[in-house]
Design a protein around this motif. Structure first.
Motif, mmCIF file in Angstrom:
data_model
loop_
_atom_site.group_PDB
_atom_site.id
_atom_site.type_symbol
_atom_site.label_atom_id
_atom_site.label_comp_id
_atom_site.label_asym_id
_atom_site.label_seq_id
_atom_site.Cartn_x
_atom_site.Cartn_y
_atom_site.Cartn_z
ATOM 1 N N TYR A 24 12.445 1.707 -5.460
ATOM 2 C CA TYR A 24 11.067 2.149 -5.686
ATOM 3 C C TYR A 24 11.050 3.538 -6.318
ATOM 4 O O TYR A 24 11.993 4.320 -6.143
ATOM 5 N N PRO A 25 9.974 3.870 -7.034
ATOM 6 C CA PRO A 25 9.863 5.220 -7.609
ATOM 7 C C PRO A 25 9.879 6.283 -6.514
ATOM 8 O O PRO A 25 9.499 6.024 -5.370
ATOM 9 N N GLU A 26 10.312 7.465 -6.884
ATOM 10 C CA GLU A 26 10.303 8.587 -5.955
ATOM 11 C C GLU A 26 8.865 8.870 -5.509
ATOM 12 O O GLU A 26 7.914 8.665 -6.275
ATOM 13 N N VAL A 36 15.364 6.098 2.375
ATOM 14 C CA VAL A 36 15.443 5.030 3.379
ATOM 15 C C VAL A 36 15.891 3.761 2.682
ATOM 16 O O VAL A 36 15.271 3.333 1.698
ATOM 17 N N VAL A 37 16.962 3.152 3.181
ATOM 18 C CA VAL A 37 17.453 1.885 2.644
ATOM 19 C C VAL A 37 17.157 0.796 3.672
ATOM 20 O O VAL A 37 17.697 0.826 4.786
ATOM 21 N N ILE A 38 16.285 -0.138 3.298
ATOM 22 C CA ILE A 38 15.800 -1.165 4.224
ATOM 23 C C ILE A 38 16.656 -2.419 4.119
ATOM 24 O O ILE A 38 16.938 -2.910 3.016
ATOM 25 N N PHE A 52 5.231 -2.019 3.380
ATOM 26 C CA PHE A 52 5.853 -0.972 4.204
ATOM 27 C C PHE A 52 6.541 0.063 3.330
ATOM 28 O O PHE A 52 6.533 1.266 3.650
ATOM 29 N N ALA A 53 7.133 -0.378 2.219
ATOM 30 C CA ALA A 53 7.715 0.585 1.278
ATOM 31 C C ALA A 53 6.646 1.538 0.764
ATOM 32 O O ALA A 53 6.883 2.751 0.634
ATOM 33 N N LEU A 61 8.893 9.557 1.667
ATOM 34 C CA LEU A 61 10.269 9.074 1.634
ATOM 35 C C LEU A 61 10.539 8.264 0.372
ATOM 36 O O LEU A 61 9.669 7.541 -0.113
ATOM 37 N N ALA A 62 11.747 8.374 -0.145
ATOM 38 C CA ALA A 62 12.210 7.481 -1.202
ATOM 39 C C ALA A 62 12.674 6.186 -0.542
ATOM 40 O O ALA A 62 13.220 6.205 0.569
ATOM 41 N N VAL A 63 12.468 5.054 -1.219
ATOM 42 C CA VAL A 63 12.689 3.753 -0.584
ATOM 43 C C VAL A 63 13.518 2.833 -1.480
ATOM 44 O O VAL A 63 13.257 2.717 -2.687
ATOM 45 N N VAL A 64 14.494 2.191 -0.866
ATOM 46 C CA VAL A 64 15.286 1.128 -1.481
ATOM 47 C C VAL A 64 15.273 -0.042 -0.503
ATOM 48 O O VAL A 64 15.387 0.167 0.714
#
Length: 287
Positions: A24-26, A36-38, A52-53, A61-64
């Motif tokens: 996901y974009p910053e 956060v890596v889900i 949720f992302a 938070l940055a999300v992957v």
């Protein structure tokens, strides 16, 4: 970018297949945000976590999000020829972290696991060490030991889980009949072992129970109200295994969410939980 899906689809090669990873974009207005890596639940596609992302990004938070092996964009598709189990799922966590390393260096990084994804994340730390991870968030994760369920529920859990394992062993794959989506028989074998014994199986000759006790990574463990698969007691059972890790134990309630909850729907009612995870991430010691 994938238009309205709001993430970049990437892939990480692993032994025997490849893993789909959604980046996901910053978050807006934040520099060097914690990442956060889900890791999803059994049979749940990574794109399910899009709401949720978004909540995590809004919380700073940055999300992957990674698809578990054999689910969503990840391969191989479960079949009689595919025998992967918990050991491979734990290895996959490390492969994704290695691929993301240039984007993670110098930043706080948190593994966030839901259900089976939480077990995979924890087992990665236990088997491979936690030097590249600052925190572990477990949401709706538990050891589905039949004796941990309240009341008479456990009397149904034992035959149900072992029946699924027997079917997977007979057919060479779990077809996904009413539970968990199509799964490799190794995943079902290891999952059913935890339901029967309350313990993690030995993996690649390692005493996994001892390895889990030795994990020192800070853990935020959140069980969810009205969870039909991993009620609060199953999370308590898992937390009791974390002998050396600092554990913050929480419950995510219907009152907090402002909406009905269960094993899956918390993802779509997770704004307060996202704030809690952001606070956990920002309170971790800086790198």
């Amino acid at each position: 970018m994938n238009g309205d899906l709001e993430y970049a689809q990437e892939f990480v090669d692993v032994d025997g297949g490849r893993l789909g990873v959604q980046v996901y974009p910053e978050p807006s207005g934040v520099t060097g945000a914690p990442v956060v890596v889900i890791w999803p639940a059994m049979g749940v596609r990574a794109r399910y976590y899009r709401p949720f992302a978004a909540a995590l990004r809004t919380a700073g938070l940055a999300v992957v999000v990674a698809d578990l092996r054999g689910t969503g964009a990840s391969t191989p598709a479960p079949s009689r020829a595919d025998r992967h189990g918990y050991a491979e799922l734990a290895d996959d966590v490390g492969a994704v972290l290695a691929a993301l390393k240039p984007r993670l260096d110098g930043r706080t990084r948190v593994l966030l696991g839901h259900s089976l994804g939480g077990q995979a994340a924890l087992l990665h730390l236990a088997l491979h060490g936690g030097g590249e991870v600052d925190g572990l968030a477990l949401v709706a994760v538990g050891i589905p030991h039949w004796r941990s369920y309240p009341g008479r529920r456990g009397l149904g859990v034992l035959p149900y889980t072992q029946g699924i394992a027997a079917t997977a062993a007979l057919l060479g794959v779990w077809p996904g009949w009413g539970f968990g989506g199509r799964q490799a028989r190794g995943v079902i074998r290891d999952w059913a072992y935890t339901a029967r014994t309350g313990r993690f199986p030995r993996l690649n000759g390692t005493d996994t129970e001892a390895a889990v006790r030795a994990v020192r990574t800070p853990v935020l463990a959140v069980s969810v109200d009205d969870d039909q698969y991993t009620p609060h007691q199953t999370m308590d059972h898992l937390c009791a295994k974390l002998g050396d890790a600092p554990v913050t134990r929480e419950r995510y309630t219907v009152a907090q969410a402002g909406a009905p909850l269960d094993h899956f729907t918390w993802v779509r009612a997770g704004v307060p939980l996202a704030r809690q995870i952001a606070a956990f991430a920002t309170d971790l010691p800086p790198r």
